[in-house]
Design a protein around this motif. Sequence first.
Motif, short mmCIF file in Angstrom:
data_model
loop_
_atom_site.label_atom_id
_atom_site.label_comp_id
_atom_site.label_asym_id
_atom_site.label_seq_id
_atom_site.Cartn_x
_atom_site.Cartn_y
_atom_site.Cartn_z
N ALA A 15 0.87 -1.18 0.00
CA ALA A 15 0.00 0.00 0.00
C ALA A 15 0.90 1.22 0.00
CB ALA A 15 -0.91 0.00 1.22
N ARG A 16 0.63 2.16 -0.92
CA ARG A 16 1.44 3.37 -1.06
C ARG A 16 0.53 4.59 -1.13
NH1 ARG A 16 6.68 2.40 -3.31
NH2 ARG A 16 7.06 0.17 -3.56
N GLY A 17 1.04 5.71 -0.63
CA GLY A 17 0.27 6.93 -0.71
C GLY A 17 0.67 7.91 0.37
N VAL A 18 -0.16 8.93 0.59
CA VAL A 18 0.10 9.93 1.62
C VAL A 18 -0.17 9.37 3.00
CG1 VAL A 18 -0.44 12.25 2.43
CG2 VAL A 18 -0.47 11.75 -0.01
N THR A 19 -1.27 8.63 3.14
CA THR A 19 -1.63 8.05 4.45
C THR A 19 -2.03 6.59 4.28
OG1 THR A 19 -3.90 8.86 4.22
CG2 THR A 19 -2.34 10.25 5.45
N PRO A 20 -1.14 5.74 3.84
CA PRO A 20 -1.50 4.33 3.67
C PRO A 20 -1.64 3.61 5.01
CG PRO A 20 0.83 4.61 3.28
CD PRO A 20 0.28 5.99 3.48
N ALA A 46 4.85 5.48 2.87
CA ALA A 46 4.34 6.85 2.92
C ALA A 46 5.18 7.67 1.94
CB ALA A 46 4.45 7.41 4.33
N GLU A 47 4.58 8.10 0.85
CA GLU A 47 5.36 8.62 -0.27
C GLU A 47 5.65 10.12 -0.21
OE1 GLU A 47 3.00 7.19 -3.57
OE2 GLU A 47 4.41 5.53 -3.85
N GLY A 51 3.64 12.45 4.98
CA GLY A 51 2.81 11.25 4.98
C GLY A 51 2.87 10.49 6.29
#
Length: 212
Positions: A15-20, A46-47, A51
Motif C-alpha cells: 500500500a502506497r500513498g500519503v496516508t496508507p 508513505a510517499e 505522509g
Amino acid sequence: GHVSLIDVRVYGNQARGVTPMGAGIASTTGSLTLEGSEVHDNLLVAELREGTAYGAGVYCSECSLTLHESTSIHANRIEGIGDGQVGGAGIAILNTSFAKLDEVVIDGNSIEQHVSLGAHASGAGAVLIASAAELTNVSIRDNGVSCSCSASGCGAVIHGGGLTLRGAVADVRGSAISDNVAQADAASGGVAVSTGAGAMVFSGGLTLRETT
C-alpha cells in the motif's frame, strides 16, 4: 461486521500513498480474528514528506482484534520519506480499539524513515495509540526501527523498536520482548533521539507479569 481468518497466509501486499494503512489487513469499526495464521512480507510506503503510515501487517482502528493459536506477524515493512509519523510495521492498534493476543509471535518487522525532517517512527513490532490490549504468551523479538538523514539540521525521534504505547494501556503476561532495535543516524549536524528499543510508554499504562 466480523471476519475470521483460520490457517490463512496474508503476504506480499503493498500500500502506497500519503496516508496508507494496513497493507496486509485493515479493519475499521469491526471485529477481526486470526487463528493459526501468518501475516508476512507486506509493505507500506508513505510517499510524501508529511505522509503517515501505520500497520504494514495488521491495521486495527476502532475495532476488536483477536490473534491466537500460533499466529505469526513477521517481516512486514514500513518506509517513510519525510517528516510524517509512521508506526506498527507488524501491528498497529489505534483509536479506541481493543486487542487480545495469545500465543502470537511478532518478529522481524521493520521501519525505515528516510530524510527524517522531524520524523517520528515507533513500534516496529507493535504500536498502540489510544487503545487497550491484553498480551499473553506473546513473543516480540528482532524488530527494528531506524532513521537516516542527510539534510542539515534535521531531527528524527525514534522509539520502541519492539512495542510502543501512546495514550494506551497494555497488560502483558508470560511474554518476551527481546532483541529489538531502535536507532537513528542524523548527519550534517542533525539531531537524532533514539530511545526505548524494547518497550516505550508515553502515556497510559503498561503492566508486565512474568515477562522478560
